[in-house]
Design an enzyme around this catalytic site. Structure first.
Site, short mmCIF file in Angstrom:
data_model
loop_
_atom_site.label_atom_id
_atom_site.label_comp_id
_atom_site.label_asym_id
_atom_site.label_seq_id
_atom_site.Cartn_x
_atom_site.Cartn_y
_atom_site.Cartn_z
N HIS A 36 -4.26 53.46 -8.92
CA HIS A 36 -3.18 53.98 -8.71
C HIS A 36 -2.22 54.51 -9.84
CE1 HIS A 36 -2.81 52.61 -4.59
NE2 HIS A 36 -4.02 51.66 -4.91
N GLU A 42 0.66 55.78 -9.89
CA GLU A 42 2.24 55.56 -9.53
C GLU A 42 2.38 54.06 -10.07
OE1 GLU A 42 -0.13 55.01 -7.41
OE2 GLU A 42 0.66 53.87 -5.65
#
Ligand SMILES: Nc1ncnc2c1ncn2[C@@H]1O[C@H](COP(=O)(O)OP(=O)(O)O)[C@@H](O)[C@H]1O
Lengths: 574, 82, 241, 82
Positions: free
Chosen positions: C204, C206
């Site tokens: 991930h 983000e």
């Protein structure tokens, strides 16, 4: 069978049956008896614990909602507040650890978003027997997977928790879940069925026969001949719950929503009678209108089913279609099945015909309170030893290795690695530290959360143990840079009918109260789980405390690792 | 050598979230004639045993001890010599 | 750069991706609900976020890949828009046939959530141009089905076309068995399509985009796309004038 | 109404981590005669169709479009009238 015999079969005592006769002025029918049986079980009524729980300090300027609602709420400034609660799912987890733990987490999460708060963190507190036992290993692995899969699928990070292994939990593991949510002050919704003529709706999943009599099951000891273990196990549906959460949070933006309540234990009956009792109103409902998953369900089955992922919603009359529209967007059912009345009765119809009628408040609050005998256990005297007399070995290194090798001390990464810790992009300090730290987007603030318990201490000295765990939770928060604000407790004990167990319970509560008063950290919610006993053993008295604190500047949090060579190491305290 | 084919499926009354979610999706994408979908697990097990009776016995034990969670699942199996 | 974040039924990482686009990159971003469609020309970057769409029932991403919005995603992909699938979003891209291969359950059969090191294998993509080839970065994984699998032919193609973009490794960049916690074939953490405008990655990025969260290695992925898109626009303009 | 029973299982050569893990466990706890365990999924699908041929056609489409991931899974189904 006479009504009295039937009552006994459903777990009601003679005294309770007499009370029902007095309330109704007539003999109850089977449906009505079933309602009293589940609502007056320990799990729903707190009949064994209510007087003791009153000793908790529950007030403070920071408290926006104390005990008595789906969750407690505490102010963190800037018009923001934190909702939190702990809940146990011990008995279901002993039967099916995966589903038991999963649905425990699910119920907990519902309690938070029911209040209008968005869940931002999960924690859990687990107790199992010794890992050398195959069955324990299975229970442990499955319970961890169950909690994990549910929270992970919901998209809520698990940021903390604790795990202990001890033989006292071998037959009866403890699985407690805690959820923390964030909410604006003006968006708090309570579980009230107010306003005569308003509509009562059930939203979310369809109702099946799962977990029938689960609430009364949770209020009895685990044994092979407990017939309720034969009823279908509740299975969690985190996907549906995620949809339900988004739908509810969207719904709760509207000011025509009057009240919302989770359908947890004892589903329809508990949510309707509790919301009516809180508002001093009544509810008339028709069970035939409830969407059903199983065929030919009887009225009492619909009333007490524990199917998961359902909520009770009360809205101003005329807004039913607005509710339906929101829920349709999230592919969920919403049906009106009742109306708020002013006569204080819970009136149950089946296709328009009255099949049962009892005062709502009598179900929610009318249980005869049980005065339990309390007696100091003799073992306590035997256990007091002189620490100075403990021999010190020469090879302290070996002792250290031994300690580090103990599952109770070793890293818990094998557990929390199975939990998504960072979804939501708020996790500043993840599991592995004293307390987790979570930033609040859009502000400079953060909160710290921790959950702590210590069954050994509480066994050795329930009062001192109770004090210790509050102090420990507070220390964890302070060490992370947060000011402790409030706590939620999960009280896990054996059979309260045993005076020694009741003594442990009372003293633990006194200890918790004492320190929370001193530190000004009020108790704003909690849960009691009794009868955590198997055939051969009772669990250690195991209260746990979940605590939340605030950091005005989340950048100023502190973590526990050594930062650089040459830094001073100081020991504070005595 | 025997081959056992084992099917597990939700016990009556037990929720099948997977089945319902799949059913909802297939209805959405135009499978109008699908009434219901239930999900379960499937195992192919190869067993060394002298005869079918013995193989059956082993399989029964394997299902009850390992493959099946009797709290939420029912099961069936078929055995054939291979 | 106009960004879109798709909200599948049950998505959990949609808010995280939205947050990065809006508050960290400072770009316009919109949510698109799975029951809607959109026009390819309205967006430059379309993000399929992580989470557990449809509870990961059937197979992760399988049911989401049959949602209405997917047709628009495919149109956008064909129109050369940049598509980024993260975690569950990667699985959806695989199930939708926008990327080759599939995800098996992790090698130890459990959900795995921890920081991992990945090595940048190809920085000549719109998603990785701000990294150096061979650079080792730290990202967070959180999934139960992140064990990438493809048949031999597909794997050959990925290699010869240089479409393996990130691989799991140790802190020194070595692809050891122990540094491949999910069991991925060839340690694959991210792949791109042949045209290079679609990236699927399991870790991930983000969640690794802010100092306060303790890791900023992921933000460069978003900055790469931004630079690529904005750069492209300037280029377009100059051509037109 | 027709009932289809669908089994999916790993394609030849594709890893079956669950199967291997279960196999290892059962060997450990003393099931010496279990040679191999493969895991797959099982679906029971109820279909409204005028005849078996139509039901088959629907099922084939359902399997290929939704239930089965051809990269890693093979499948079989049986149909009976109910
Ligand atoms: N040990 C406790 N300490 C403080 N409050 C408690 C405790 N146990 C229960 N409560 C409060 O009593 C109410 C009912 O709790 P409970 O029955 O567990 O909730 P639910 O309806 O979600 O099952 C809640 O408001 C809870 O906060």
């Amino acid at each position: 069978m006479t009504a009295r015999e039937e009552a006994k079969k459903l777990g009601l005592t003679d005294l309770e049956f007499d009370e029902i006769l007095k309330i109704l002025g007539r003999e109850p029918n089977y449906l009505e008896l079933s309602l009293y049986s589940v609502m007056w079980s320990e799990h729903c009524s707190y009949k064994n614990s209510k007087p003791v729980l009153k000793r908790f300090p529950t007030q403070g300027p920071q408290v926006l909602q104390g005990p008595g609602e789906n969750a407690g709420i505490v102010d963190i400034g800037d018009n923001l507040a934190v909702a939190m609660k702990v809940e146990s799912h011990n008995h279901p987890s002993a039967v099916d650890p995966y589903q038991g733990a999963a649905t425990g987490a699910g119920g907990m999460i519902r309690d938070i978003f029911t209040m209008g708060a968005r869940p931002i963190a999960l924690l859990n507190s687990l107790r199992f027997g010794c890992l050398c036992d195959d069955r324990t290993q299975y229970l442990f692995e499955e319970a961890v997977a169950g909690i994990g899969d549910y929270g992970n699928a919901m998209g809520i990070p698990t940021v903390g928790g604790e795990v202990y292994f001890d033989d006292s939990y071998k037959e009866n593991p403890l699985v407690n879940a805690m959820c923390v949510g964030i909410i604006k002050h003006d968006k708090i919704v309570r579980g009230k069925a107010a306003g005569v003529g308003n509509s009562v709706m059930v939203v979310g999943a369809a109702t099946g026969r799962d977990g029938m009599h689960g609430a009364s099951f949770a209020s009895g000891e685990l044994s092979d001949d407990n017939p309720d273990q034969g009823s279908p196990m509740q299975v969690g549906d985190p996907f549906k719950e995620k949809q339900l959460m988004e739908a509810c949070l969207e719904l709760l933006q509207n000011d025509w929503v009057v009240g919302v309540q989770d359908m947890g234990a004892a589903g329809v009956v508990s949510s309707t009678c509790e919301t009516a009792a809180r508002a001093g109103s009544g509810i008339e409902l028709d069970v035939a209108l409830v969407t059903q998953r199983d065929k030919d369900m009887k009225p009492h089955e619909i009333m007490i089913s524990e199917s998961q992922e359902r909520m009770l919603v009360i809205v101003e009359k005329g807004h039913e279609d607005d509710v339906k529209k929101i829920f349709k967007k999230w592919d969920l059912d919403a049906v009106k099945f009742g109306t708020v009345t002013d006569d204080g009765m819970l009136r149950i119809l089946e296709n328009g015909k009255v099949v049962g009628e009892v005062p709502a408040a009598s179900l929610a609050e009318g249980v005869p309170i049980v005065k339990r005998e309390s007696k100091r256990p003799i073992y306590m005297d035997k256990l007091q030893i002189d620490f100075l007399k403990i021999p010190v070995t020469d090879d302290l290194n070996e002792v250290l290795f031994k300690l580090l090798d103990s599952p109770n001390i070793a890293s818990k990464a094998i557990v929390y690695r199975q939990f998504d810790q960072t979804i939501g992009t708020n996790t500043v300090v993840a599991p592995g530290s004293d307390a987790a730290v979570i930033r609040i987007k859009g502000t400079k603030k953060g909160i710290a959360v921790s959950v702590d318990g210590n069954g050994y201490y509480c066994y050795l000295d329930p009062y001192e143990g109770g004090k210790q765990i509050v102090a420990e939770a507070a220390r964890n928060l302070v060490a992370s840079g947060a000011k402790p604000l409030a706590l939620t407790d999960g009280l896990n004990f054996g059979n309260p009918e045993k005076p020694e167990v009741y003594y442990q319970f009372e003293k633990c509560v006194d200890g918790i109260s004492e320190v929370s008063k001193k530190l000004n950290i009020p108790v704003i919610s909690g849960n009691v789980s009794f009868y955590n006993e198997g055939k051969f053993s009772a669990v250690y008295p195991t209260p746990i405390v979940g605590m939340v604190g605030v950091l005005d500047d989340v950048n100023k949090h502190c973590t526990m690792n050594f930062k650089k060579q040459g830094d001073l190491v100081v020991l504070l305290g005595e | 050598m025997f081959l056992a084919r084992v099917f597990t499926f939700p016990r009556t009354g037990v929720l099948d979230p997977q089945g319902s979610a799949i059913k909802a999706t297939v209805s959405n994408i135009g499978f109008k004639d699908i009434q219901d979908i239930q999900t379960g697990k499937y195992y192919e097990v190869r067993i060394n045993a002298c005869d079918v009776a013995k193989a059956k016995e082993i399989m029964k034990e394997l299902c009850e001890k390992v493959l099946v969670n009797p709290v939420v699942e029912d099961y069936k199996f078929e055995i054939m010599e291979v | 750069m106009n960004c879109a974040v798709i909200q599948f039924a049950g998505s959990g990482g949609d808010g995280d991706c939205y947050h990065v686009c809006k508050n960290i990159l400072g770009q316009p971003v919109e949510y698109i609900f799975h029951k809607e469609t959109f026009a390819a020309q309205d967006f430059d970057l379309i993000i399929l976020p992580g989470g557990a769409s449809h509870g990961d029932y059937l197979r992760p991403g399988a049911l989401a890949a049959r949602s209405k919005v997917i047709k628009s995603v495919i149109d956008a992909a064909n129109a050369g828009k940049y598509i980024l699938g993260i975690g569950n979003g990667f699985q959806i891209l695989l199930e939708a046939g926008l990327l080759p291969g599939t995800m098996l359950i992790n090698k130890d059969l459990k959900f795995y959530s921890d920081d991992v090191f990945v090595r940048v294998e190809n920085n000549a993509t719109p998603f990785t141009n701000l990294y150096k080839n061979g650079e080792v970065i730290r990202l967070t994984v959180a999934c139960k089905y992140g064990n990438y699998y493809a048949d031999k032919k597909t794997m050959e193609q990925l290699k010869t076309q240089n479409k393996i973009v990130l691989t799991y490794c140790d802190i020194n960049g070595n692809a050891a068995e122990a540094s491949n916690p999910l069991g991925s074939m060839e340690n694959i953490a991210a792949i791109a399509n042949q045209e290079g405008n679609i990236l699927g990655l399991m870790p991930h990025s983000e969640r690794c985009a802010e100092e306060i969260l303790g890791n900023t290695d992921g933000i460069r992925m978003f900055q790469s796309i931004l630079q690529y898109v904005e750069g492209g626009k300037i280029h377009d303009c100059s051509r037109r004038s």
